[in-house]
Design a protein around this motif. Structure first.
Motif, PDB file in Angstrom:
ATOM      1  N   HIS A   3      -6.395 -20.025   2.506  1.00  0.00           N
ATOM      2  CA  HIS A   3      -6.404 -18.898   3.640  1.00  0.00           C
ATOM      3  C   HIS A   3      -4.748 -18.817   3.514  1.00  0.00           C
ATOM      4  O   HIS A   3      -4.289 -17.689   3.197  1.00  0.00           O
ATOM      5  N   ASP A  50     -14.425 -22.838  14.336  1.00  0.00           N
ATOM      6  CA  ASP A  50     -13.259 -21.190  14.758  1.00  0.00           C
ATOM      7  C   ASP A  50     -13.820 -20.452  16.601  1.00  0.00           C
ATOM      8  O   ASP A  50     -14.451 -21.896  16.835  1.00  0.00           O
ATOM      9  N   ILE A  68      -5.683 -13.808  -2.238  1.00  0.00           N
ATOM     10  CA  ILE A  68      -6.976 -14.532  -2.305  1.00  0.00           C
ATOM     11  C   ILE A  68      -7.141 -15.057  -4.203  1.00  0.00           C
ATOM     12  O   ILE A  68      -7.831 -16.215  -4.931  1.00  0.00           O
ATOM     13  N   ARG A  82       0.308 -12.468   8.865  1.00  0.00           N
ATOM     14  CA  ARG A  82      -0.353 -10.239   8.490  1.00  0.00           C
ATOM     15  C   ARG A  82      -1.823 -11.397   7.739  1.00  0.00           C
ATOM     16  O   ARG A  82      -2.067 -12.802   7.030  1.00  0.00           O
ATOM     17  N   TYR A  83      -3.000 -10.285   7.114  1.00  0.00           N
ATOM     18  CA  TYR A  83      -4.079 -10.725   6.136  1.00  0.00           C
ATOM     19  C   TYR A  83      -3.752 -10.901   4.731  1.00  0.00           C
ATOM     20  O   TYR A  83      -2.701 -10.575   4.062  1.00  0.00           O
ATOM     21  N   PRO A  84      -4.608 -12.579   4.289  1.00  0.00           N
ATOM     22  CA  PRO A  84      -4.719 -12.710   2.776  1.00  0.00           C
ATOM     23  C   PRO A  84      -4.826 -11.187   1.907  1.00  0.00           C
ATOM     24  O   PRO A  84      -5.403 -10.309   1.692  1.00  0.00           O
ATOM     25  N   SER A  85      -3.524 -10.971   0.898  1.00  0.00           N
ATOM     26  CA  SER A  85      -4.061  -9.913   0.012  1.00  0.00           C
ATOM     27  C   SER A  85      -5.175  -9.780  -1.193  1.00  0.00           C
ATOM     28  O   SER A  85      -5.869 -11.284  -1.362  1.00  0.00           O
ATOM     29  N   GLU A  87       2.411 -11.321  13.746  1.00  0.00           N
ATOM     30  CA  GLU A  87       1.396 -11.183  14.150  1.00  0.00           C
ATOM     31  C   GLU A  87       1.136 -11.696  12.044  1.00  0.00           C
ATOM     32  O   GLU A  87       1.261 -11.412  11.598  1.00  0.00           O
ATOM     33  N   GLU A 121       2.639 -17.477   9.560  1.00  0.00           N
ATOM     34  CA  GLU A 121       3.570 -15.692   8.957  1.00  0.00           C
ATOM     35  C   GLU A 121       5.260 -16.958   9.229  1.00  0.00           C
ATOM     36  O   GLU A 121       5.953 -15.519   8.627  1.00  0.00           O
ATOM     37  N   GLU A 135      -1.688 -20.224  12.009  1.00  0.00           N
ATOM     38  CA  GLU A 135      -1.979 -19.125  11.514  1.00  0.00           C
ATOM     39  C   GLU A 135      -0.202 -18.506  11.433  1.00  0.00           C
ATOM     40  O   GLU A 135       0.720 -17.691  10.560  1.00  0.00           O
ATOM     41  N   MET A 182      -2.628 -15.692   2.345  1.00  0.00           N
ATOM     42  CA  MET A 182      -1.383 -15.392   2.359  1.00  0.00           C
ATOM     43  C   MET A 182       0.203 -15.289   2.218  1.00  0.00           C
ATOM     44  O   MET A 182       0.787 -14.232   3.019  1.00  0.00           O
TER      45      MET A 182
END
Ligand SMILES: Cc1cc2nc3c(=O)[nH]c(=O)nc-3n(C[C@H](O)[C@H](O)[C@H](O)COP(=O)(O)OP(=O)(O)OC[C@H]3O[C@@H](n4cnc5c(N)ncnc54)[C@H](O)[C@@H]3O)c2cc1C
Ligand SMILES: Nc1ncnc2c1ncn2[C@@H]1O[C@H](COP(=O)(O)O)[C@@H](O)[C@H]1O
Lengths: 337, 255
Positions: B71, B12, B190, B183-186, B181, B42, B38, B75
């Motif tokens: 991950h 990280d 997940i 996207r966040y995992p939905s 940006e 995307e 990421e 996404m």
């Protein structure tokens, strides 16, 4: 010892780290500058003035626009016929690609973003940052020639001596293009953060001036951007006075205050100026990894606990909208401008 | 169209990374998908939405790298492939490129999207080297991608501005932050990712042998510690503060 130095230019405008690479090459022995493009006669001449012993110029219209494939192939062919021990390049968007590809052709490797290079026997030991500069490593390349892209401002730039000249050797270009350049638009303001000696940066704080009244009819987001543009106006005034460049945090870029090419940090540019003035930037780790190697860091921030003060040499706890213009005025007077 | 996004797993970005006994240590910080990758995922998902097709995420790494692939699945990627083999140690970028190229061929990728660089090694070489091994065009540092009739056009973000470059597919791309940006995992994503089976390809599966490293590390160093004490400049008015600060800056002889 023979070193190739690739002089990276865009439409005749040389990336200054090319000359720094040339200066470094001179410390190892014979220096051969390599110049591409039919718009680069002046660049080829300048290479002698910066100290090249020999200049190879692939003066071909096929190399007028940079394309990764043709540039890599031309470099590989020249390296195969001239057998340099080392190929140095500045670290730029173009050179990372062409060096990467050439290394595949020549069955060697590339040491990138090098800030130190020593000769040891018949190998070179390079110092380079890893983990965003949180660590340094020394690395060697077992292939021949060794290829290295050097970090801007890590090595001294040689003095230009207009009395030096020589005969440019024209060499053939490879024309195996498999991509096509369709167009180009310059950035609104040319930003070359990597080579800047002075950078004045703005963060989210540049939009935080409630006393500014935006023109009527703007929604909240437009008003925020308008305010931020006033803030960046002050930052640009200071940068211009000092002959520096304008930087930004990611929050400022994401907020639509300024374009991505100004972004400093992990996903932006890593910079190492002599002076970095951070205005309204909190100092998140992803920003710090991009600028903490600046020689002198000045932070202007409302919040005395902002982490940017942990890396700063001088700090002002205050409103950038008051401090930045005052600083511009004070420096203007003291510098007699 | 089959779009492949190449991703790596790294510590990280918040991790405190140090050199301890000649080894890299990131304490108990988690391993995550390389943040630059990421954007690659995307970019791939955006192209799938624009032109259809499937998105495959590809990683060369140890078993633990499954988490990074998951991950990407969360996404919205359709499939994930892990290339893992005990013979793959100390890969340099040329080595990684050779393995990736073999896997991309086997997976029948037509457009391959990379991140700009890895957070750990930070070389930024692998995309162009993979393109070279494959003999495909390289469209690097794309801030925008457009696919039309078997060709791809990108807007490249370079030091001097933006350049529009196009090439026929198959092609290799790398992307930068301007792509948008990630996207966040939905929640659904997940759930799907947690149930997904991720095939592991060995070197023999992709018909490759372990490349010998050309670049090797000889020493690991902590960067020199910098003097970090800050001198706060105070005063009654902005003008007074500015006056003092200007003197300090001038005394540093950096102007
Ligand atoms: C994977 C990843 C990559 C990232 N890459 C980058 C990167 O490349 N570059 C980068 O910068 N960030 C990056 N970030 C984002 C980073 O984590 C921070 O969110 C970002 O740097 C914050 O920007 P900021 O300091 O401008 O905003 P904030 O953190 O919101 O700070 C604004 C500061 O302005 C101060 N302020 C407000 N008003 C005023 C005023 N009037 N006068 C003076 N000071 C004022 C506040 O006190 C505050 O400290 C990345 C994040 C991630 C997760
Ligand atoms: N082991 C790997 N597996 C998959 N993709 C990788 C791997 N290593 C590097 N990449 C890709 O190549 C890009 C550049 O990596 P690097 O050249 O190491 O900086 C990354 O952003 C990834 O997209």
């Amino acid at each position: 010892m023979k070193t190739f130095v690739y002089i990276d230019h865009f439409k005749g405008e040389v990336q200054p780290a090319s000359w720094e690479a040339l200066g470094l090459a001179k410390t190892f022995g014979t220096t051969v500058a390599v110049v591409f493009g039919s718009d680069a006669n002046d660049v080829a001449k300048a290479a002698f003035e910066y100290g090249a012993d020999e200049v190879l110029h692939a003066d071909d219209a096929a190399l007028l626009d940079y394309r990764a494939e043709t540039y890599a192939s031309t470099l590989s062919a020249l390296a195969s016929s001239h057998n340099p021990n080392l190929i140095l390049l500045p670290t730029t968007a173009r050179t990372r690609e062409m060096a990467a590809m050439s290394a595949v052709d020549l069955n060697t490797g590339v040491l990138t973003d090098v800030s130190g290079l020593e000769v040891s026997g018949d190998s070179f030991i390079a110092t380079r940052p890893i983990y965003e500069g949180k660590l340094l490593e020394k690395t060697v390349c077992s292939g021949k020639p060794v290829m290295a892209t050097i970090r801007g401002r890590a090595f001294p730039k040689p003095n230009r001596d207009a009395s030096k000249s020589g005969t440019v050797t024209k060499v053939a270009a490879k024309t195996d293009a498999i991509s096509e350049v369709k167009g180009y638009s310059a950035s609104e303001s040319a930003v070359n953060l990597g080579d800047a000696g002075i950078i004045v940066s703005g963060g989210r704080g540049v939009s935080n001036n409630p006393s500014l009244t935006p023109p009527a009819g703007m929604d909240e987001k437009q008003a925020e951007i308008w305010r931020a543009q006033q803030g960046f106006g002050l930052i640009t005034d200071l940068a211009t006075l000092l002959g520096g460049a304008v930087g930004a945090s990611r929050a400022a870029v994401d907020g639509g205050y300024i374009t991505y090419s100004h972004q400093v940090g992990q996903t932006g540019k890593v910079v190492s100026p002599d002076l970095y003035i951070a205005c309204g930037v909190s100092g998140a780790i992803q920003h710090l990894v991009g600028m903490r190697n600046a020689k002198v860091i000045v932070a202007i921030n409302k919040d005395a606990d902002a982490p940017i003060f942990k890396v700063a040499r001088y700090g002002v706890v205050g409103d950038l909208f008051a401090i930045v213009p005052a600083l511009t005025e004070a420096l203007k007077k003291k510098l007699g401008k | 169209m089959k779009i492949i996004a190449c991703i790596k797993q790294v510590p990280d970005s918040e991790a405190k990374v140090t050199a301890a006994d000649g080894k890299v240590s990131w304490g108990d910080a988690p391993l995550v998908i390389n943040p630059f990758d990421e954007y690659a995922v995307e970019g791939a998902l955006q192209q799938k939405e624009a032109t259809g097709g499937t998105v495959v995420v590809l990683c060369v790494g140890p078993e633990s790298a499954r988490e990074a692939l998951k991950h990407a699945l969360a996404m919205g990627a359709d499939e994930a492939i892990l290339v893992s083999d005990p013979a793959l140690t100390d890969l340099d970028t040329v080595g990684a490129a050779r393995i990736l190229a073999a896997a991309i061929k086997k997976a029948e990728g037509e457009m391959v999207i990379f991140g700009r660089q890895t957070l750990d090694n930070g070389a930024g070489l692998t995309p162009a080297q993979t393109a070279r091994v494959l003999g495909w065009p390289m469209l690097g540092l794309a801030g925008q991608i457009k696919v039309e009739a078997r060709s791809v056009t990108v807007e490249r973000v370079i030091e001097e501005g933006r350049q529009t470059v196009s090439a026929k597919l198959p092609a290799v791309l790398s992307v930068v932050q301007s792509i948008g940006e990630p996207r966040y995992p939905s929640f659904m994503g997940i759930r799907k990712a947690s149930k997904a089976t991720i095939p592991v390809w060995s070197l023999s599966d992709i018909g490759a042998s372990a490349p010998a490293a050309i670049i090797t590390r000889t020493e690991l160093l902590n960067p020199p510690v910098r003097e970090t004490s800050v001198e706060i400049i105070a005063g009654e008015t902005p003008a007074e503060i500015a006056e003092k600060l200007a003197d300090k800056i001038l005394a540093e002889k950096v102007l």
